[in-house]
Design a protein around this motif. Sequence first.
Motif, mmCIF file in Angstrom:
data_model
loop_
_atom_site.group_PDB
_atom_site.id
_atom_site.type_symbol
_atom_site.label_atom_id
_atom_site.label_comp_id
_atom_site.label_asym_id
_atom_site.label_seq_id
_atom_site.Cartn_x
_atom_site.Cartn_y
_atom_site.Cartn_z
ATOM 1 N N SER C 171 0.902 -1.135 -0.155
ATOM 2 C CA SER C 171 -0.104 -0.126 -0.199
ATOM 3 C C SER C 171 0.922 1.302 -0.081
ATOM 4 C CB SER C 171 -1.159 -0.009 1.148
ATOM 5 O OG SER C 171 -1.658 1.273 1.226
ATOM 6 N N TYR C 172 1.862 1.181 0.931
ATOM 7 C CA TYR C 172 2.850 2.151 0.841
ATOM 8 C C TYR C 172 3.669 2.695 -0.420
ATOM 9 C CZ TYR C 172 1.997 2.825 5.616
ATOM 10 O OH TYR C 172 1.359 3.111 7.171
ATOM 11 N N ALA C 173 3.891 1.450 -0.865
ATOM 12 C CA ALA C 173 4.603 1.480 -2.131
ATOM 13 C C ALA C 173 3.887 2.144 -3.192
ATOM 14 C CB ALA C 173 5.203 0.281 -2.694
ATOM 15 N N LEU C 174 2.520 2.102 -3.110
ATOM 16 C CA LEU C 174 1.764 2.558 -4.370
ATOM 17 C C LEU C 174 1.501 4.025 -3.815
ATOM 18 C CD1 LEU C 174 -0.742 -0.386 -4.960
ATOM 19 C CD2 LEU C 174 1.021 0.547 -6.449
ATOM 20 N N GLY C 175 1.938 4.540 -2.852
ATOM 21 C CA GLY C 175 1.788 5.964 -2.589
ATOM 22 C C GLY C 175 0.647 6.404 -1.777
ATOM 23 N N ALA C 176 -0.029 5.380 -0.981
ATOM 24 C CA ALA C 176 -0.981 5.544 -0.124
ATOM 25 C C ALA C 176 -0.222 6.191 1.089
ATOM 26 C CB ALA C 176 -1.524 4.438 0.101
ATOM 27 N N SER C 177 -1.201 7.065 1.797
ATOM 28 C CA SER C 177 -0.842 7.887 3.068
ATOM 29 C C SER C 177 -1.139 6.887 4.017
ATOM 30 C CB SER C 177 -1.927 9.068 3.062
ATOM 31 O OG SER C 177 -3.018 8.644 3.389
ATOM 32 N N LYS C 178 -0.679 7.102 5.336
ATOM 33 C CA LYS C 178 -0.962 6.203 6.450
ATOM 34 C C LYS C 178 -2.392 5.773 6.658
ATOM 35 C CE LYS C 178 1.749 5.630 10.373
ATOM 36 N NZ LYS C 178 2.996 5.902 11.091
ATOM 37 N N TRP C 179 -3.284 6.860 6.543
ATOM 38 C CA TRP C 179 -4.643 6.627 6.848
ATOM 39 C C TRP C 179 -5.286 5.802 6.014
ATOM 40 C CZ3 TRP C 179 -8.060 5.873 10.185
ATOM 41 C CH2 TRP C 179 -9.387 6.129 9.866
ATOM 42 N N GLN C 180 -4.953 5.972 4.487
ATOM 43 C CA GLN C 180 -5.380 5.423 3.402
ATOM 44 C C GLN C 180 -5.159 3.944 3.450
ATOM 45 O OE1 GLN C 180 -3.655 7.891 0.306
ATOM 46 N NE2 GLN C 180 -5.757 8.782 -0.308
ATOM 47 N N THR C 181 -3.882 3.911 3.963
ATOM 48 C CA THR C 181 -3.447 2.154 4.259
ATOM 49 C C THR C 181 -4.242 1.711 5.429
ATOM 50 O OG1 THR C 181 -1.029 2.867 3.559
ATOM 51 C CG2 THR C 181 -1.507 0.916 4.980
ATOM 52 N N VAL C 182 -4.528 2.497 6.441
ATOM 53 C CA VAL C 182 -5.320 1.905 7.587
ATOM 54 C C VAL C 182 -6.749 1.720 7.213
ATOM 55 C CG1 VAL C 182 -6.366 2.483 9.584
ATOM 56 C CG2 VAL C 182 -3.832 2.924 9.491
ATOM 57 N N SER C 183 -7.399 2.399 6.591
ATOM 58 C CA SER C 183 -8.615 2.550 6.273
ATOM 59 C C SER C 183 -9.028 1.617 4.950
ATOM 60 C CB SER C 183 -9.396 3.818 5.983
ATOM 61 O OG SER C 183 -8.601 4.620 5.091
ATOM 62 N N MET C 184 -8.238 1.744 4.069
ATOM 63 C CA MET C 184 -8.675 0.732 2.928
ATOM 64 C C MET C 184 -7.840 -0.652 3.085
ATOM 65 S SD MET C 184 -8.331 4.167 0.529
ATOM 66 C CE MET C 184 -8.565 3.538 -0.897
ATOM 67 N N GLN C 185 -6.774 -0.835 3.644
ATOM 68 C CA GLN C 185 -6.327 -1.859 3.697
ATOM 69 C C GLN C 185 -6.283 -2.744 5.081
ATOM 70 O OE1 GLN C 185 -5.391 -3.507 0.912
ATOM 71 N NE2 GLN C 185 -5.482 -1.494 -0.172
ATOM 72 N N LEU C 186 -5.928 -2.026 6.153
ATOM 73 C CA LEU C 186 -5.654 -2.936 7.333
ATOM 74 C C LEU C 186 -6.973 -3.158 7.919
ATOM 75 C CD1 LEU C 186 -2.581 -1.191 8.792
ATOM 76 C CD2 LEU C 186 -2.778 -3.045 7.679
ATOM 77 N N LEU C 187 -8.025 -2.046 8.022
ATOM 78 C CA LEU C 187 -9.286 -2.109 8.623
ATOM 79 C C LEU C 187 -10.233 -3.495 8.203
ATOM 80 C CD1 LEU C 187 -10.437 1.164 9.905
ATOM 81 C CD2 LEU C 187 -9.350 -0.837 11.255
ATOM 82 N N PRO C 188 -10.416 -3.354 6.662
ATOM 83 C CA PRO C 188 -11.046 -4.448 5.885
ATOM 84 C C PRO C 188 -10.208 -5.873 6.261
ATOM 85 C CG PRO C 188 -10.770 -2.601 4.369
ATOM 86 C CD PRO C 188 -9.907 -2.425 5.648
ATOM 87 N N ALA C 189 -8.868 -5.931 6.211
ATOM 88 C CA ALA C 189 -8.267 -7.082 6.389
ATOM 89 C C ALA C 189 -8.553 -7.564 7.861
ATOM 90 C CB ALA C 189 -7.003 -7.208 5.918
ATOM 91 N N SER C 190 -8.617 -6.868 8.739
ATOM 92 C CA SER C 190 -8.587 -7.228 10.148
ATOM 93 C C SER C 190 -9.890 -7.270 10.824
ATOM 94 C CB SER C 190 -7.869 -6.496 11.010
ATOM 95 O OG SER C 190 -7.892 -5.018 11.002
ATOM 96 N N PHE C 191 -10.900 -7.049 9.718
ATOM 97 C CA PHE C 191 -12.131 -6.707 10.133
ATOM 98 C C PHE C 191 -12.837 -7.804 10.984
ATOM 99 C CE2 PHE C 191 -16.927 -7.232 9.369
ATOM 100 C CZ PHE C 191 -17.381 -6.079 9.900
ATOM 101 N N GLY C 192 -12.567 -9.161 10.360
ATOM 102 C CA GLY C 192 -13.270 -10.414 11.108
ATOM 103 C C GLY C 192 -12.710 -10.420 12.607
ATOM 104 N N GLY C 193 -11.448 -10.224 12.748
ATOM 105 C CA GLY C 193 -10.779 -10.183 13.949
ATOM 106 C C GLY C 193 -11.139 -9.252 14.887
ATOM 107 N N ILE C 194 -11.570 -8.104 14.558
ATOM 108 C CA ILE C 194 -12.168 -7.071 15.366
ATOM 109 C C ILE C 194 -13.341 -7.129 15.794
ATOM 110 C CG2 ILE C 194 -12.783 -4.537 15.266
ATOM 111 C CD1 ILE C 194 -10.730 -3.905 13.383
ATOM 112 N N LEU C 195 -14.257 -7.905 14.948
ATOM 113 C CA LEU C 195 -15.517 -8.161 15.104
ATOM 114 C C LEU C 195 -15.612 -9.281 16.289
ATOM 115 C CD1 LEU C 195 -18.550 -7.366 13.873
ATOM 116 C CD2 LEU C 195 -18.226 -9.171 12.381
ATOM 117 N N THR C 196 -14.630 -10.134 16.146
ATOM 118 C CA THR C 196 -14.709 -11.201 17.143
ATOM 119 C C THR C 196 -14.351 -10.448 18.386
ATOM 120 O OG1 THR C 196 -13.896 -12.851 15.515
ATOM 121 C CG2 THR C 196 -13.524 -13.297 17.959
ATOM 122 N N GLY C 197 -13.372 -9.663 18.629
ATOM 123 C CA GLY C 197 -13.089 -9.293 19.883
ATOM 124 C C GLY C 197 -14.250 -8.293 20.361
#
Lengths: 292, 266, 284
Positions: C171-197
């Motif tokens: 994500s960073y290599a494509l020029g995404a900012s920190k927040w873009q990386t968090v909101s568009m990559q990390l949160l969707p990818a970790s959604f299941g785990g967050i939901l469980t918790g």
Amino acid sequence: MRKFKEAIIEKSLLASALVTILVTLGIILVLSFEAVNFFREVPIIDFLTDTQWTPLFSDKHFGILPLLSGTLLTSFIAIAFAVPVGLSISIYISEYAPKSFRRTIKPALELLAAVPTVVYGFFALTVVTPFLQTFIPGLSGFNSLSAGLVMGIMIIPFVSSLSEDALHAVPNSLREAAYGMGSTKLQNSFRVLVPAASSGIIVSIILAISRAIGETMIVAIAAGQQPRLTFDPTVPVETITTYIVQVSLGDVQHGSLEYRTIFAAGITLFIFTFLLNTISYRIRKKFQEKYE
Amino acid sequence: MSKKEKGIVIDKSIKRKHKLETKGVKVFYDDFMAIKGIDMTIKANKVTAFIGPSGCGKSTFLRLFNRMNDYVDGFRLEGEVRIDGENIYKKKINVEQLRKQVGMVFQKPNPFPKSIFENVAYGLRIQGINDKRYLSEKVEDSLKQVALWDEVKDDLNKSAIALSGGQQQRLCIARTLAVEPSIILMDEPTSALDPLSTAKIEELIYELKEKYSIVIVTHNMQQAGRISDYTAFFYLGELIEYDRTKKLFTNPEKQQTENYITGRFG
Amino acid sequence: MNNIRKNRLKDQIFRGWGIACTLLGLVLLAIFIGSILIDGLQRIDWDFITSLPSRNAENAGIYTALMGSIWILVLTTIISLPLGIAAAIYLEEYSKKNRFSSILEVNISNLAGVPSIIYGLLGLEIFVRILEMGASVLAGSFTLALLILPIVIVSTRESIKAVPKSIRDASYALGASKWQTVSMQLLPASFGGILTGVILALSRAVGETAPLIVIGALAYVPFAPSSPMDEFTVMPIQIFNWISRPQAGFEVNAAAAIIMLLLITFIMNGIAVYFRNKWQKKLK
């Protein structure tokens, strides 16, 4: 523009993280503010040494010792039950049981910790106490034995799960060394693995103690509401937490001395659990470094 | 030791003569066949080296002799592994007793997180021996055998973890010697050590063969050449060639062996 | 008998003991659930769920308590979810390793160990008195939201941490900012785990009794709350109240209400485990 937006987002995320600091400060301030008011009227020496706790009677005494003894007694019974059982479970699951069994049994055991405590209280009062009364004739309807044992059941998974993690983290080379010398699994577990995992196991036990000391509903329902400086497990006692519930259920005027007693009791409880949590956190940090 | 004991029965008079044998041994991990039928006889009071490329099954084969593979998931054995004629995989065998007799030294030094003294005394303690004087004698004796005594005699109560890698490995050998095994299995015992420590261990192995039968897995062909009397070359789960070390290294019968020892593969 | 055989015997005895201990808790739980089902199952019917509380055990129902619990659940989620996830993102992705971040860590770990009743005292002073919410659903929800905040933060952090580093790098290599990386990559990818918790944390909130008693939630409330400022009761308090009464009829009611509460708790745990398994498969 994008930079500005990023900065705003970072600041608001930071603000959310800071809320946790505010919560801690809030707890400390609220407890100490009301407790200071309490100690203006009740000398701290009386609080620590008086052997009676009767703030709701006309002859008022404010000695925390009876509540403290109730808390320690119920916690001690719970720990004395949960630690040997929980540790045995952790050794069994980690060293003896087949892997497939481990995968199903761990979540099943954790279910024990998911049951609401008010439900455990009901269990203690309506099932365990009558059962114990069949062979302990003098057992009172409310007693610390039954409450403590049921609290022990509740905290078994705290001990077993964390200890199992610690045992599991011991490098396999140590297991091989011990087996290579001709150890049985039992010898390997108690002479090599448990000592090697001791810090993790100690953390699990401390957390269990902290949990038992702060537990409210089981003791409020099954251990009684009579502050009494005793270590007899068959009679009704009152814990610090039960007292807070008891006062909250009544109609106590805000700002009165009775109202402040629950904060004095609360700060005592908080200090105990805070110390335990801090110790366990320290050990855990040290333990992580050891394996990294 | 009574004759009724369901372990290996040792007659004191032949204590120093222990022969390892395998008959049609196949090892499976679930469906994967790791050892593809090996017949082999390993001579007593000699050093036998197992060589071969990674994954050739030499470690698995070594671990058959003290049943350390029993803990691996999906492990299954066909054929027989015998020590002095007795099948060590039959039901009645007492595994703990077997391992007392067949000691093992591992690839990475793995001392227990205990004191130096307690490491060496461990094997005796688990047999219920707690007599302080006897233990002290045994510990001293074992540490002397591995030439570690002079280095650690003042620090016996210090943690073994504080020793250097080479010292740790010698300690692990001393720990094995303390229970008086007759056979010692070594699984690449010097692969994690520096050259100087390696030399010390090799010297030690040379001395130990007077009293023990030693089987050593090694990646290092020079090492095999230096210390062993016999060498076995394994490849893809098969025993390709097994002969006197000198013969195998100078005049191998099989082309595969020659390719390996001349460095053409592996 | 020599020592080696004695040791073997001890080993076998311990194996038996280990199995016994492992099953002990589960057997006790089964006995307990069985006895509660026997006591309470006959009492559960539509009337029990839809009736208001009453002094008369036969007529009493759990409607107000059930509604109170649902209100609490919804409001607690609304308050704790954004706060907890935001704090976790900050700690995991933004904060640098320094004194400040280690203070935050120690603090959260400590909060997780504070007894729930202490949160009650906090809520009583801050929300009920100083912010003048009274013993309302809102005050109760704020109190419970703070209580489960550490759990939400810890589990969210673990889920974010589990996302492979390669996704961040890409994500960073494509020029995404920190927040873009968090909101568009990390949160969707970790959604299941967050939901469980989050579900596990909420299931804990549903079962909490003590802090709500301390902030002054009532045992007897004649109506279901219709706004966040209304007074309320919840299932565990209703159960506690019925347990405390001497008449036998209320014990049956308590058992019946416990069945309902356990049903809710176990369903929530089941959903959480379901999401966790699904998510872990996806992550692999």
